[in-house]
Scaffold this active site. Structure first.
Site, PDB file in Angstrom:
ATOM      1  N   GLU A 106      55.295  40.073  40.616  1.00 28.76           N
ATOM      2  CA  GLU A 106      55.193  41.202  41.771  1.00 28.76           C
ATOM      3  C   GLU A 106      54.168  40.847  42.751  1.00 28.76           C
ATOM      4  OE1 GLU A 106      53.998  44.873  43.866  1.00 28.76           O
ATOM      5  OE2 GLU A 106      52.948  43.645  42.380  1.00 28.76           O
ATOM      6  N   GLU A 107      52.945  40.360  42.243  1.00 24.36           N
ATOM      7  CA  GLU A 107      51.478  40.443  42.922  1.00 24.36           C
ATOM      8  C   GLU A 107      51.752  39.486  44.009  1.00 24.36           C
ATOM      9  OE1 GLU A 107      49.543  42.561  42.838  1.00 24.36           O
ATOM     10  OE2 GLU A 107      49.567  43.784  40.918  1.00 24.36           O
ATOM     11  N   HIS A 127      43.064  46.595  41.700  1.00 29.55           N
ATOM     12  CA  HIS A 127      42.602  45.225  41.811  1.00 29.55           C
ATOM     13  C   HIS A 127      41.018  45.144  41.275  1.00 29.55           C
ATOM     14  CE1 HIS A 127      46.234  43.474  43.828  1.00 29.55           C
ATOM     15  NE2 HIS A 127      46.592  44.211  43.161  1.00 29.55           N
TER      16      HIS A 127
END
Length: 356
Positions: free
Chosen positions: A211-212, A321
């Site tokens: 996803e990132e 993050h």
């Protein structure tokens, strides 16, 4: 939270799962999920899926993503220092003085992000760290010594920080974005099994990879499953701490419940069903507005194939993050509750079209 669930959460979050290299974390997740599903499968790139009622024609997905941000080794100097490239949205600003694990075929190599001391830095070195200036020190004195440890260009690097509980209220650690989501959807499956609940449709519990770096795992699995409905869970920024501008970031807070998103990718009737569920079950919730895209796997599912009725239930999170991502325990419980309760309000063949 029951002890077995907490133990799994801790083990799962502490396991490295960098984008593109999620295999070991996916194995842990599937091992936990298997007792609660009828069958499962894994796709070519590692997205893992547990299925309840696999023969049902109507298909509902609940989904999270499994990967965490990381780095790749990109260059090794003759003196043995290591420079990196991002694997996902890794923040160079938080790197100096952090401990890391370099993952190699020979095992884990320990290293640190070095940085000049405050009293020796030159004025031009006072700029914020960036991907060109941060470097790793693994205790080697030459490139040859680094390579003898098993480190090479392409080796993956993750932060060493592990899961903790802060003041009996918050979960703190790296990679809560979004392996906490994988935990939550697995808990939905556990509750269905242990409480003996039956659903009139096929339920696909999806833990997607990559996803990132652009919702890639969700895009692949959406085309493979071709579900009728997808409920996605991810994290969203708590905007209460300093340096957030609520006029642009919204007014969202940890501890005030799941966040339900409005936006073009979110199917309005499905979203309204989730809101109705929250109101009927007295589950606290918050609202957020997206722009063109939600930035989550919701977008990949919504626009896959002929279009899938998709909605997003987000978990408020502080310090995204970083290695101290922080979520409120009550919000985790309420996201699980809201997804679980919403499933009982979806009918077999449920038509979410705006008109017909």
């Amino acid at each position: 939270m029951r002890q077995e669930s907490f133990d799994f959460l801790q083990k799962y979050l502490n396991n490295p799962s960098p984008t593109g290299f999620e295999k070991e974390g996916q194995k842990l997740w599937l091992d936990y999920l298997k007792p609660y599903v009828d069958t499962y499968f894994v796709d070519t790139y590692g997205t893992a899926v547990g299925v309840i009622n696999p023969d049902a024609k109507y298909k509902v997905v609940i989904e999270a993503h499994a990967d965490e941000i990381a780095y790749f080794v990109n260059y090794i100097t003759k003196e043995g220092y290591i420079y990196l490239r991002r694997n996902g949205g890794s923040d160079a600003l938080i790197a100096p003085s952090k401990r890391v694990n370099i993952h190699t075929a020979k095992g884990t190599v320990k290293a640190v992000f070095g940085w000049p001391a405050i009293h020796v830095r030159k004025p031009e070195q006072e700029k914020a760290p960036n991907i060109e200036t941060i470097f790793l020190d693994c205790g080697a004195s030459s490139k040859q010594e680094v390579e003898e440890m098993g480190v090479h260009v392409g080796s993956v690097v993750t932060f060493e920080d592990e899961f903790t509980v802060m003041n009996n209220k918050y979960y703190v650690g790296r990679a809560l974005d979004n392996r906490i989501g994988g935990f939550m959807i697995a808990e939905v499956a556990r509750r269905l099994k242990e409480e003996g609940k039956q659903l009139p449709f096929g339920l696909y519990i999806v833990n997607a990879v990559q996803e990132e770096i652009g919702l890639r795992g969700a895009e692949m699995i959406a085309h493979r499953i071709q579900p009728d409905v997808a409920i996605i869970t991810d994290v969203i920024h708590d905007t209460q701490s300093p340096m957030y501008e609520k006029k642009t970031a919204g007014d969202l807070a940890c501890g005030k419940g799941p966040v339900i998103t409005y936006g073009p990718a979110v199917q309005n009737n499905l979203r309204d069903l989730i809101i109705q569920t929250a109101e009927e079950t007295e589950t606290p919730f918050q609202r957020a507005a997206a722009t063109r895209a939600t930035g989550t796997d919701t977008d990949a599912f919504a626009y896959a194939g002929a279009g899938i009725a998709s909605a997003l239930i987000s978990l408020p999170l502080k310090y995204m993050h970083t290695t101290v991502e922080t979520v409120h325990q009550d919000d985790v419980d309420n996201v699980i509750k809201l997804i679980y309760e919403t499933l009982f309000r979806i009918e077999d063949g449920h038509d979410f079209r705006y008109f017909s």
